[in-house]
Design an enzyme around this catalytic site. Structure first.
Site, mmCIF file in Angstrom:
data_model
loop_
_atom_site.group_PDB
_atom_site.id
_atom_site.type_symbol
_atom_site.label_atom_id
_atom_site.label_comp_id
_atom_site.label_asym_id
_atom_site.label_seq_id
_atom_site.Cartn_x
_atom_site.Cartn_y
_atom_site.Cartn_z
ATOM 1 N N ASP A 74 0.937 -1.180 0.114
ATOM 2 C CA ASP A 74 -0.018 -0.152 -0.221
ATOM 3 C C ASP A 74 0.784 1.322 -0.217
ATOM 4 O O ASP A 74 1.932 1.478 0.594
ATOM 5 C CB ASP A 74 -1.026 0.116 1.235
ATOM 6 C CG ASP A 74 -1.671 1.345 1.339
ATOM 7 O OD1 ASP A 74 -2.557 1.569 0.465
ATOM 8 O OD2 ASP A 74 -1.554 1.952 2.360
ATOM 9 N N GLU A 105 1.940 -0.277 -4.930
ATOM 10 C CA GLU A 105 0.925 0.538 -5.501
ATOM 11 C C GLU A 105 2.148 1.961 -5.731
ATOM 12 O O GLU A 105 2.219 2.685 -4.850
ATOM 13 C CB GLU A 105 -0.191 1.128 -4.210
ATOM 14 C CG GLU A 105 -1.081 1.863 -4.803
ATOM 15 C CD GLU A 105 -2.137 2.350 -3.554
ATOM 16 O OE1 GLU A 105 -3.447 2.783 -3.977
ATOM 17 O OE2 GLU A 105 -1.677 2.216 -2.533
#
Length: 729
Positions: free
Chosen positions: A357, A396
């Site tokens: 993330d 990401e």
């Protein structure tokens, strides 16, 4: 053996390590002046029953404090208190009033940091500078864990990226609904998850990507649902507390530490079914928040090492995550901590990969500046780590402070990072929505995003292609809503993105108008078709194959209810779409032309076999300056990167205009004919169902599915808002 040496303990490994005669405790704190270990009898104990103050002369090696406690066993519960200088402007926030977690704890008891401190707040205490908890009955404790587990020879599956089909879903939400059919007492748990594995196998999924399962505290969300008045929670879990610990409340067995073996059993069962486990991990920030937040771990151990702080005033926190703080990922101590965590999940928990993330925060140096491709430090270490060498690593490639690294995520000389491709999502959304002049961009995405990845030896497999993900609209909502509807999140609909590239096709939300519903379904099928026939690695959002809806909520992070859970009645209601999705995945698996390991070559030599050709509606070379809402191309069998494969040519064409088109089909060699594989304008039920295909053995050889023959070989009526796939035979 000298008993004093044994009781002094060992600095490594860090954490609580179960030994034959007791437990070794080890914790890092460079500037601590006092460390005390506290033991608890039960998870709801109000206070400790025994404490050990560590002697820096005997229980400290370098910056690591350690002690061996004889006769302790697995299941023992513990916390720490650490004293040292309290000087926020210098980045030091030691506070001996605070109980602290072990950052290396492998399990936590049930309870809530936030509930505990909120109760304290009502009595007028501050969460930061004072207010020692007098009642620890609801405060989580760390658990000593026995790593022993019978894996029965299991190991990570490590499928090649070109063979990977990812299914992103929430561990709890996958089986939490009463419609899942699992027993109520285990619904939403590690134990329940494998009970729905047949659905994943039917689809052809190779890998599940689970939203965060590292320990977090749901109760940090202070908002309430304005419609029901019910408290809202942190459902997604992007606020980690324990980086070695599987979330306790996701375990059916609630005994302290039982979550570890239950997680392992889930992984073992999924591996037996041929399905990998990829974890969505959050190393970019923690749940302690900013300077007004809570102290229960890193802040009270060595705040200036674990967090990125402004050099000129270290009482504040650099906030590249949008969540109050940012982990100082490239400090050597934090760097090693993250590597230790990743290795643990691979070695002890057998996971197959990680999706990071806001991974761009991992590429910032200790001053917060982006690190260049030549010196990526942590991300290169992850890429090159010998334990993680076969593990999938997916970034990401952006953060909340504007660092956008799509196509250039730094991973060192031998960069093996894949990236969530946000440009694939956006460009395919625009094209299928029918936006003007988007055909060229869509063509680039379909062929693997060479503009992003065709450099430094990278390949189309660096691109993780997705249309939807947990963050945003579901696929059904993407074609059913023009606007987000997050009113029930308690933030007056201010949260969530306003830039969704969605279209409701004439009515906002659910409707019964058959024309609108048929149009929506055609668009959904086209999205899925491009997802599974594009070069790169496809990722399907869980439930999209059955038209799961969140009622227009595009930020359901706080909705632990039917808004977020998979409604399994939809699998039967929309069985045709489930079968359609399964057929597309079977097609991809059967034909290497859809999963190349290299980019298409720009072949100008007519003596060389072509790999791809583009067409206009007359089967001529297109004028890209005039091509609008139409895309057509032919994949040649020779474009397969598997030289041993006997593949077919494929023709894919899309008409995203509001008018029907009569198009010319490309010519074929003598003796070859076009066969229809899919036409998104035709009801799926007219095809042989995937169940029949499986019954007849086509799961082993999907290429043998009997496609409908086209008798009109030169022309095809391509209806508005439709896509076709033809195969030569």
């Amino acid at each position: 053996m000298n008993e004093n040496i044994i009781k002094n303990g060992s600095p490594l490994p860090l954490g609580a390590s179960l030994c034959k005669d007791g437990v070794n405790f080890s914790i890092y704190s460079k500037d601590a002046t006092k460390v005390v270990l506290y033991l608890f009898e039960k998870e709801n104990s109000k206070t400790y029953y025994k404490s050990y103050e560590l002697n820096p002369e005997e229980n400290k090696t370098g910056d690591i404090w350690h002690i061996f406690v004889p006769e302790l066993k697995a299941g023992s519960l513990y916390l720490y208190k650490v004293d040292g200088p309290y000087n926020p402007p210098k980045g030091l926030r030691f506070n001996f009033h605070k109980y602290l977690f072990d950052p290396y704890a492998k399990a936590f008891t049930q309870g809530s940091v936030f509930r505990s401190y909120n109760k304290q707040h009502k009595n007028g205490f501050s969460s930061n500078n004072g207010g020692e908890l007098k009642d620890l009955s609801d405060f989580p404790k760390c658990v000593v864990v026995d790593d022993d587990f019978d894996w029965e020879g299991d190991k990570p599956l490590n499928y090649p990226l070109e063979e990977t089909i990812i299914y992103e879903t929430h561990l709890k939400g996958f089986t939490a609904s009463p419609t899942s059919g699992v027993k109520k007492e285990i619904a939403g748990t590690y134990k329940a998850f494998p009970e729905k594995v047949e659905h994943l196998k039917k689809l052809g999924i190779t890998s599940v990507e689970l939203l965060p399962v590292f320990e977090f505290d749901e109760n940090e969300n202070p908002n309430s649902n304005p419609r029901t008045g019910n408290a809202l929670i942190n459902y997604w879990g992007y606020s980690t507390i324990g980086f070695f610990a599987p979330k306790t409340t996701y375990s059916a067995d609630k005994k302290p530490g039982a979550s570890v073996n239950e997680f392992k059993q889930m992984v073992k069962e999924l591996h037996k079914a041929g399905i990998e486990v990829i974890l969505d991990v959050v190393y970019n920030h923690t749940a302690e928040g900013n300077e007004h937040g809570y102290t229960f771990e890193f802040r009270g151990l060595q705040n200036d090492v674990y967090y990125s702080l402004p050099q000129n005033d270290a009482q504040y926190y650099m906030n590249y995550s949008g969540c109050g703080n940012s982990v100082n990922c490239n400090h050597p101590v934090t760097h090693n901590f993250i590597l230790d965590s990743l290795r643990y999940w691979v070695l002890q928990m057998h996971v197959d990969g990680f999706r990071f993330d806001l991974a761009s925060i991992l590429t910032r140096n200790q001053n917060g500046s982006p690190i260049s491709q030549e010196m990526p430090s942590l991300t290169e270490a992850i890429s090159e780590d010998p334990i993680l060498s076969k593990t999938k690593i997916i970034a990401e490639p952006w953060d909340c402070a504007g660092l956008y690294q799509l196509g250039g995520f730094p991973g060192g000389k031998n960069n093996r990072w894949s990236e969530w491709n946000g440009r694939f999502r956006d460009d395919i959304r625009r094209f299928i929505r029918g936006d003007e002049n988007t055909s060229t961009a869509a063509a680039t995405r379909v062929t693997g995003s060479s503009d992003c990845y065709n450099h430094d030896g990278r390949s189309p497999l660096a691109s993780i292609n997705f249309i939807t993900a947990h963050d945003g609209f579901t696929l059904n909502d993407l074609v059913s809503y023009n606007y987000k509807h997050n009113e029930e999140n308690g933030e007056s609909n201010r949260d969530g993105s306003d830039d969704n590239l969605s279209y409701n096709h004439g009515f906002e939300g659910e409707c019964t108008n058959p024309k609108i519903e048929n149009l929506r379904l055609k668009k959904i099928k086209s999205f899925l078709l491009y997802l599974f026939t594009s070069q790169g690695v496809p990722m399907l959002l869980g439930g999209d194959e059955m038209r799961r809806t969140q009622k227009g909520n595009n930020n359901a992070y706080c909705q632990d209810n039917e808004i977020s859970w998979i409604d399994w009645t939809l699998a039967e209601k929309n069985k045709d779409l489930v079968d359609f999705t399964a057929r597309l995945i079977a097609l991809r698996k059967a034909h290497p032309v859809f999963r190349r390991k290299t980019f298409f070559k720009d072949i100008t030599d007519k003596n060389l076999a072509p790999e791809i050709a583009w067409y206009d509606i007359n089967a001529k070379v297109p004028d890209w300056n005039k091509t609008n809402r139409f895309l057509a191309f032919k994949l040649f069998a020779s474009s397969s990167t598997d030289s041993a494969a006997d593949d077919n040519d494929f023709y894919i064409a899309s008409n995203m205009d509001i008018y029907d088109l009569t198009i010319s089909l490309p010519s074929l060699p003598e003796g070859k004919k076009w066969y229809l594989v899919e036409d998104t304008s035709i009801e799926t039920s007219t095809y042989t169902s995937i169940d029949t295909c499986l019954d007849e053995g086509f799961a082993e050889n999907p290429a043998e599915i009997k496609y409908e023959k086209l008798y009109a070989q030169k022309r095809y009526v391509l209806l508005a808002n439709s896509t076709i796939i033809l195969m030569s035979k």
